[in-house]
Enzyme design. Structure first.
Site, mmCIF file in Angstrom:
data_model
loop_
_atom_site.group_PDB
_atom_site.id
_atom_site.type_symbol
_atom_site.label_atom_id
_atom_site.label_comp_id
_atom_site.label_asym_id
_atom_site.label_seq_id
_atom_site.Cartn_x
_atom_site.Cartn_y
_atom_site.Cartn_z
ATOM 1 N N ASP A 90 -34.601 23.970 -1.920
ATOM 2 C CA ASP A 90 -34.312 23.623 -3.306
ATOM 3 C C ASP A 90 -33.002 22.843 -3.399
ATOM 4 O O ASP A 90 -32.094 23.026 -2.590
ATOM 5 C CB ASP A 90 -34.198 24.925 -4.111
ATOM 6 C CG ASP A 90 -34.326 24.746 -5.605
ATOM 7 O OD1 ASP A 90 -33.366 24.245 -6.211
ATOM 8 O OD2 ASP A 90 -35.362 25.131 -6.168
ATOM 9 N N TYR A 138 -38.486 19.912 -11.835
ATOM 10 C CA TYR A 138 -38.623 19.721 -13.276
ATOM 11 C C TYR A 138 -39.135 18.331 -13.645
ATOM 12 O O TYR A 138 -39.191 17.992 -14.818
ATOM 13 C CB TYR A 138 -37.269 20.044 -13.942
ATOM 14 C CG TYR A 138 -36.779 21.376 -13.438
ATOM 15 C CD1 TYR A 138 -37.386 22.562 -13.841
ATOM 16 C CD2 TYR A 138 -35.786 21.458 -12.454
ATOM 17 C CE1 TYR A 138 -37.003 23.781 -13.314
ATOM 18 C CE2 TYR A 138 -35.402 22.676 -11.919
ATOM 19 C CZ TYR A 138 -36.013 23.831 -12.361
ATOM 20 O OH TYR A 138 -35.644 25.036 -11.820
ATOM 21 N N ASP A 157 -36.825 19.986 -6.658
ATOM 22 C CA ASP A 157 -35.913 19.323 -7.592
ATOM 23 C C ASP A 157 -34.877 18.446 -6.903
ATOM 24 O O ASP A 157 -33.981 17.909 -7.559
ATOM 25 C CB ASP A 157 -35.219 20.358 -8.489
ATOM 26 C CG ASP A 157 -34.686 21.552 -7.738
ATOM 27 O OD1 ASP A 157 -34.750 21.559 -6.507
ATOM 28 O OD2 ASP A 157 -34.201 22.496 -8.392
ATOM 29 N N GLY A 163 -30.051 31.188 -13.783
ATOM 30 C CA GLY A 163 -30.722 29.942 -13.432
ATOM 31 C C GLY A 163 -32.227 29.962 -13.536
ATOM 32 O O GLY A 163 -32.923 29.569 -12.588
ATOM 33 N N ASP A 187 -30.052 29.343 -20.251
ATOM 34 C CA ASP A 187 -30.898 29.221 -19.063
ATOM 35 C C ASP A 187 -32.041 30.216 -19.064
ATOM 36 O O ASP A 187 -33.150 29.905 -18.618
ATOM 37 C CB ASP A 187 -30.070 29.430 -17.793
ATOM 38 C CG ASP A 187 -29.320 28.186 -17.368
ATOM 39 O OD1 ASP A 187 -29.474 27.133 -18.023
ATOM 40 O OD2 ASP A 187 -28.567 28.262 -16.378
ATOM 41 N N HIS A 247 -32.364 32.544 -7.751
ATOM 42 C CA HIS A 247 -31.029 32.749 -8.314
ATOM 43 C C HIS A 247 -30.776 34.169 -8.821
ATOM 44 O O HIS A 247 -29.612 34.579 -8.970
ATOM 45 C CB HIS A 247 -30.776 31.782 -9.464
ATOM 46 C CG HIS A 247 -30.689 30.347 -9.055
ATOM 47 N ND1 HIS A 247 -29.837 29.910 -8.063
ATOM 48 C CD2 HIS A 247 -31.349 29.236 -9.511
ATOM 49 C CE1 HIS A 247 -29.986 28.596 -7.919
ATOM 50 N NE2 HIS A 247 -30.888 28.173 -8.780
#
Length: 391
Positions: free
Chosen positions: A168, A301, A257, A140, A90, A132
């Site tokens: 989010d 993304y 996202d 993350g 990640d 995160h």
């Protein structure tokens, strides 16, 4: 006075984990190209500013000094530090990692300072929202937690109540953990249930530490929740709690996202619903916080047909020149998208009205979203003197 301050520089594109990583700088590049082509940078209500990377003292307001040193060391040597989340799948190590992350922190802190001082009413950092990162570790795709740093700067400047609103698809775990025991900070997160998505946290029963009970608010939604039910969930919890908490400023994270085209999540919240939620946050800031609002980016993304549309809309909303739904997107921007990605760009900015049902129309025990909402209301509302069924 300018209404809004947008923090931007091409240097923010240096936050780059490398080819193939979902956190592609292209999503920011295309967002700012769209902002420019829509003429938003020429709006008299909007000012644009650049920042240098934040000094260690600023980063360390929310991160351990040992962790900041570890980030510097990993970036300089290229050696992973998996115990601190550095060099993982990640969060790969890359040269200039500290400076790139610290610049994002500086941008969000600058936005917070500008809003608190009254120089502007709203501040925006679309490169921010790295929610995160923990005090002592990356997580993350997030090296440093700029959202938490913005909240902390507001507290350090004298704010007594700050609300953090996270839209989010992933739980805003890093911000929540940093302020878990601080009754001055309310954290609200609406996200896909942690049983089905990273980071696996954000249960409705998680409501804050002993000294801050009720200040962590988590709405954990089932996969495939659509825009109408997502808006119902947000509206059923956020306004009532914010009005009771009565924040002096709102910091919001607008990770996009939750969209159905996003490759990393399982929600189905369209552009129009996300634009509606941003407008709600804006309206709430004017209602409860004298307009003081710091808006950040976050996850997202689907870099062509979602992120630029949602975040350009966010910039326009903050500048008090909201973009009409369904407008044709600039042809020059669409050509840029094709050349940069090889994908077919969106032709219009959403355009479908999202018909959602307010909580006041009744609770449906057969609906999994309604059950999730009621779970949150039962855990949080009594703390604020609210009725989970009626208020």
């Amino acid at each position: 006075m300018r209404v809004a301050r947008l923090l931007w520089s091409p240097e923010l594109l240096r936050y780059d984990f490398g080819p193939g990583h979902p956190m592609a700088p292209t999503r920011l590049d295309l967002t700012m190209r769209l902002v420019r082509e829509l003429g938003l940078l020429e709006e008299p209500t909007l000012e644009v500013a650049d920042v240098a990377p934040a000094p260690d003292a600023v980063v360390q307001t929310v991160h351990d000094a040992e962790y900041v040193a570890a980030v510097r060391r990993a970036a300089a040597t290229g050696q992973p530090d998996p115990l601190r989340g550095l060099g993982t799948e990640d969060d790969p190590v890359f040269a200039g990692m500290h400076e790139a992350g610290a610049r994002i922190v500086a941008a969000s802190v600058d936005a917070a300072e500008a809003v608190w001082s009254g120089r502007v009413v709203h501040g925006v950092n679309v490169a921010g929202g790295m929610h995160h990162a923990r005090r002592g570790s990356a997580s993350g795709f997030c090296i440093y937690n700029d959202a938490a740093a913005a909240v902390q700067r507001l507290l350090d400047l004298g704010a007594e109540r700050v609300a953090y609103v996270d839209l989010d698809a992933h739980h805003g775990d890093g911000v929540e953990s940093i302020f878990w025991d601080d009754p001055r900070v309310l954290t609200f997160s609406v996200h896909q249930d942690g049983h089905t998505l990273f980071p696996g946290t954000g249960n409705p029963a998680d409501t804050g530490g002993t000294a801050a009970h009720g200040t962590a608010v988590n709405v954990a939604l089932p996969p495939r929740t659509d825009g109408a039910r997502w808006l119902r969930a947000v509206n059923a919890v956020l306004p009532a709690v914010l009005r009771e908490f009565d924040p002096q400023v709102i910091v919001s994270q607008h990770g996009c996202d939750a969209h159905g085209n996003d490759p990393l999540t399982d929600l189905n919240v369209g552009v129009d619903a996300q634009r509606t939620a941003a407008r709600w946050v804006h309206d709430l800031a004017h209602e409860v916080a004298d307009g003081r609002w710091v808006a950040l980016g976050g996850g997202g993304y689907a870099v062509v047909d979602v992120v630029p549309l949602v975040w350009a809309s966010l910039v326009a909303e903050a500048a008090h020149v909201p973009l009409p739904a369904g407008i044709v997107l600039p042809e020059h921007w669409r050509r840029d998208v094709e050349e940069m990605s090889g994908l077919d760009p969106a032709e219009r900015l959403g355009g479908r009205d999202v018909a959602w049902r307010p909580w006041s129309e009744g609770y449906d025990p057969a609906d999994d979203v309604d059950r999730a909402v009621l779970a949150t209301r039962k855990h949080v509302f009594p703390t604020w003197g609210l009725d989970p069924y009626r208020d």
